[in-house]
Design a protein around this motif. Structure first.
Motif, mmCIF file in Angstrom:
data_model
loop_
_atom_site.group_PDB
_atom_site.id
_atom_site.type_symbol
_atom_site.label_atom_id
_atom_site.label_comp_id
_atom_site.label_asym_id
_atom_site.label_seq_id
_atom_site.Cartn_x
_atom_site.Cartn_y
_atom_site.Cartn_z
ATOM 1 N N VAL A 310 0.851 -1.186 0.000
ATOM 2 C CA VAL A 310 0.000 0.000 0.000
ATOM 3 C C VAL A 310 0.892 1.242 0.000
ATOM 4 N N PRO A 311 0.811 2.085 -1.027
ATOM 5 C CA PRO A 311 1.677 3.272 -1.079
ATOM 6 C C PRO A 311 1.531 4.134 0.168
ATOM 7 N N GLY A 312 2.677 4.516 0.736
ATOM 8 C CA GLY A 312 2.689 5.378 1.904
ATOM 9 C C GLY A 312 2.495 4.655 3.222
ATOM 10 N N GLU A 313 2.253 3.359 3.172
ATOM 11 C CA GLU A 313 2.039 2.590 4.393
ATOM 12 C C GLU A 313 3.301 1.801 4.728
ATOM 13 N N VAL A 314 3.679 1.811 6.002
ATOM 14 C CA VAL A 314 4.846 1.048 6.443
ATOM 15 C C VAL A 314 4.446 0.129 7.591
ATOM 16 N N GLY A 315 5.274 -0.872 7.811
ATOM 17 C CA GLY A 315 5.046 -1.808 8.918
ATOM 18 C C GLY A 315 6.368 -2.418 9.336
ATOM 19 N N PHE A 316 6.332 -3.198 10.376
ATOM 20 C CA PHE A 316 7.549 -3.860 10.840
ATOM 21 C C PHE A 316 7.796 -5.102 9.994
ATOM 22 N N GLY A 317 8.986 -5.208 9.446
ATOM 23 C CA GLY A 317 9.292 -6.356 8.597
ATOM 24 C C GLY A 317 10.778 -6.509 8.369
ATOM 25 N N ASP A 318 11.142 -7.478 7.524
ATOM 26 C CA ASP A 318 12.542 -7.767 7.222
ATOM 27 C C ASP A 318 13.205 -6.606 6.495
ATOM 28 N N VAL A 319 14.443 -6.328 6.884
ATOM 29 C CA VAL A 319 15.252 -5.306 6.242
ATOM 30 C C VAL A 319 16.382 -5.998 5.485
ATOM 31 N N ALA A 320 16.604 -5.601 4.241
ATOM 32 C CA ALA A 320 17.662 -6.184 3.408
ATOM 33 C C ALA A 320 17.584 -7.710 3.425
ATOM 34 N N TYR A 321 16.407 -8.199 3.173
ATOM 35 C CA TYR A 321 16.177 -9.654 3.222
ATOM 36 C C TYR A 321 17.045 -10.402 2.215
ATOM 37 N N GLU A 322 17.432 -9.703 1.144
ATOM 38 C CA GLU A 322 18.205 -10.362 0.087
ATOM 39 C C GLU A 322 19.591 -10.803 0.555
ATOM 40 N N ARG A 323 20.012 -10.377 1.766
ATOM 41 C CA ARG A 323 21.300 -10.822 2.310
ATOM 42 C C ARG A 323 21.277 -12.281 2.692
ATOM 43 N N THR A 324 20.113 -12.794 3.059
ATOM 44 C CA THR A 324 20.016 -14.041 3.806
ATOM 45 C C THR A 324 19.949 -15.274 2.910
ATOM 46 N N SER A 325 20.246 -16.410 3.524
ATOM 47 C CA SER A 325 20.102 -17.673 2.800
ATOM 48 C C SER A 325 18.636 -18.024 2.586
ATOM 49 N N PHE A 326 17.749 -17.383 3.340
ATOM 50 C CA PHE A 326 16.318 -17.577 3.077
ATOM 51 C C PHE A 326 15.982 -17.097 1.668
ATOM 52 N N ALA A 327 16.597 -15.988 1.273
ATOM 53 C CA ALA A 327 16.319 -15.416 -0.042
ATOM 54 C C ALA A 327 17.212 -16.010 -1.126
ATOM 55 N N LEU A 328 18.490 -16.233 -0.800
ATOM 56 C CA LEU A 328 19.464 -16.662 -1.807
ATOM 57 C C LEU A 328 19.677 -18.166 -1.846
ATOM 58 N N ARG A 329 19.192 -18.858 -0.833
ATOM 59 C CA ARG A 329 19.396 -20.309 -0.705
ATOM 60 C C ARG A 329 20.879 -20.654 -0.817
ATOM 61 N N GLU A 330 21.251 -21.529 -1.751
ATOM 62 C CA GLU A 330 22.631 -22.014 -1.793
ATOM 63 C C GLU A 330 23.637 -20.925 -2.171
ATOM 64 N N GLU A 331 23.181 -19.791 -2.660
ATOM 65 C CA GLU A 331 24.083 -18.705 -3.012
ATOM 66 C C GLU A 331 24.302 -17.740 -1.832
ATOM 67 N N GLY A 332 23.655 -17.995 -0.705
ATOM 68 C CA GLY A 332 23.827 -17.140 0.452
ATOM 69 C C GLY A 332 25.254 -17.175 0.963
ATOM 70 N N LYS A 333 25.706 -16.066 1.535
ATOM 71 C CA LYS A 333 27.076 -15.989 2.034
ATOM 72 C C LYS A 333 27.295 -16.882 3.243
ATOM 73 N N GLU A 334 26.230 -17.121 3.970
ATOM 74 C CA GLU A 334 26.326 -17.977 5.156
ATOM 75 C C GLU A 334 24.941 -18.516 5.468
ATOM 76 N N TRP A 335 24.870 -19.780 5.820
ATOM 77 C CA TRP A 335 23.572 -20.387 6.133
ATOM 78 C C TRP A 335 23.011 -19.801 7.423
ATOM 79 N N VAL A 336 21.740 -19.556 7.412
ATOM 80 C CA VAL A 336 21.055 -19.063 8.608
ATOM 81 C C VAL A 336 19.870 -19.968 8.893
ATOM 82 N N GLY A 337 19.802 -20.472 10.114
ATOM 83 C CA GLY A 337 18.681 -21.335 10.494
ATOM 84 C C GLY A 337 17.756 -20.635 11.456
ATOM 85 N N THR A 338 17.124 -21.418 12.282
ATOM 86 C CA THR A 338 16.143 -20.891 13.216
ATOM 87 C C THR A 338 16.775 -19.894 14.179
#
Length: 470
Positions: A310-338
């Motif tokens: 929604v334009p102009g609306e913000v909420g609490f959420g992930d920042v720079a999610y593309e860093r993580t192995s959740f987003a990059l999977r095997e290309e992630g710089k380091e595995w992150v679990g629970t």
């Protein structure tokens, strides 16, 4: 019933089923699956387990009997620390984290729970204020992982392999960090002097191949590093990153590492509202400045204010999610679990309750109690302090001058309902005090130890190493 035991709840224990699985993979026995495990690491005998318990009530009785052997630090006078500490946990902390909305999700993991996102954002903000840093992660499994990740980040940023270890590190922590980083980093220990870093020795080993200098403050013996700013200057001059492993409990009164030049600050939040619990609830934190060079190397989840569909609306959420192995999977710089997210919420509640003044009062009390305990024990004939450094919460004593061994002291005082500390060497004991350790408690320990030193103890206190190992 057949001759071979078949577990009532595990159908694959049936001999025919096990054989079918072996045939399917072309193995003659399950032993083949463990061929890569060195023989010296294998048990070589069946586990010491009771006879199969077929009824649930029998199993429950057996487990209750095992648990009944535990003795908590609430039941005995304890001076045990060594990585897991007996601090006061305000009742409201447990009240909040046992609420169903926090407790029911897997391991306290947030997923798409925006209320949980906000709670963790507030935890991150409070930790950042305490540590004088800009960015703090959602907790990792524990401080061991956080420190290993901090060093790995330094290796990735610099492209170098050598790490100089400038402090006395908890042996279990060093072992786990080494396991984590040894493929891509080489740890080199620089021996300490009088409990803290040998700055001259450290400087002589710095070079353009050093990725990081790793400092633990307080160290395994509770020594607070007094030369952090000097170490930071030397590390940075060599192009290395200063990684500081620490416990945040003292930064209401001590100068945070970030204000002394630390680039990455990491450690465990167990002291902040988490119980000792027979080994502790643990969660690791990593803190860095708001610099993309460091932030984008953090594999952990970060929560902040994020835009929505929604334009102009913000909420609490992930920042720079593309860093993580959740987003990059095997290309992630380091595995992150629970993540240990539930413990982050607990620490957030604790810090909100304490506030800046509460943390300042606690830090002053810990320093005062530590010094009082040092003076009381060092006044006993034959007992000496391990070094002259400033100590927070923990310190070492040497009992050799009293003709005692550390293990003998533990065994003798345990019989008096006192856990006097952790054995660090034949004659060295690590003693820990917290705000839950009263002056009377310290006096009781001093009186009991003085009794042993004067010859009132049992013969077990003076056994040799050979006799102990017999």
């Amino acid at each position: 019933m057949t001759d071979a035991f078949v577990h009532p709840y595990i159908p694959n224990t049936a001999p025919a089923t096990k054989q079918a699985m072996l045939d399917a993979v072309g193995a003659t026995s399950t032993e083949e699956f463990y061929a890569d495990v060195p023989a010296e690491l294998r048990l070589g005998r069946p586990l010491d387990l009771p006879a199969p318990l077929l009824a649930e009530q029998d199993l429950a009785r057996h487990v209750r009997g095992l648990l009944a052997k535990n003795r908590s630090t609430d039941e005995r006078l304890s001076f045990l620390g060594h990585g897991t500490y007996h601090h006061y946990v305000p009742a409201v902390v447990d009240e909040v984290i046992t609420r169903s909305e926090f407790l029911t999700a897997y391991a306290g993991e947030p997923y798409e729970d925006h209320g949980r996102f906000q709670a963790l954002f507030q935890y991150q903000s409070l930790m950042a204020e305490l540590l004088a840093m800009d960015v703090v992660n959602v907790p990792t499994y524990d401080g061991y992982q956080a420190t290993a990740t901090g060093l790995a980040m330094a290796g990735r940023i610099t492209g170098r392999r050598r790490v100089l270890v400038a402090s006395d590190v908890l042996p279990a922590k060093y072992s786990k960090v080494l396991d984590f980083v040894r493929v891509h980093l080489d740890l080199e220990v620089v021996a300490t002097v009088n409990g803290t870093a040998d700055v001259a020795g450290l400087a002589s080993r710095l070079g353009d191949d050093v990725a990081a200098v790793w400092v633990e403050t307080p160290s395994v013996t509770g020594a607070v590093e007094a030369s952090l700013a000097t170490i930071a200057e030397a590390a940075h001059a060599a192009g290395a990153i200063l990684v500081v492993g620490t416990d945040p409990i003292g930064y209401g009164v001590l100068t945070p590492p970030a204000e002394q030049g630390a680039d990455i600050v990491c450690g465990d939040i167990q002291s902040l509202g988490l119980h000792q619990w027979y080994g502790g609830a643990h969660g690791g934190f990593i803190a860095v400045a708001d610099d993309p060079t460091f932030v984008m190397e953090m594999p952990s989840r970060l929560f902040g204010l994020a835009t929505t569909d929604v334009p102009g609306e913000v909420g609490f959420g992930d920042v720079a999610y593309e860093r993580t192995s959740f987003a990059l999977r095997e290309e992630g710089k380091e595995w992150v679990g629970t993540a240990a997210a539930l413990w982050g919420i607990a620490a957030g509640v604790y810090l909100a309750l304490m506030g800046p003044q509460g943390m300042r009062d606690l830090g002053e009390l810990l320093l005062a109690r530590t010094r009082y305990a040092q003076l009381r024990l060092a006044a006993i004939p034959g007992v000496a302090l391990g070094d002259d450094a400033l100590h927070l919460r923990e310190f070492t004593i040497d009992v050799s001058g009293a003709g005692l061994t550390a293990r003998g002291v533990v065994e003798a005082l345990r019989g008096q309902g006192i856990e006097p500390g952790v054995v660090l060497g034949e004659h060295t004991l690590v003693v820990c005090v917290t705000e839950l350790t009263s002056q009377a408690d310290i006096d009781r320990l001093a009186t009991a130890l003085a009794g042993l030193a004067s010859g009132a103890g049992t013969d077990a206190t003076t056994t040799t190493t050979e006799e102990q190992n017999a």
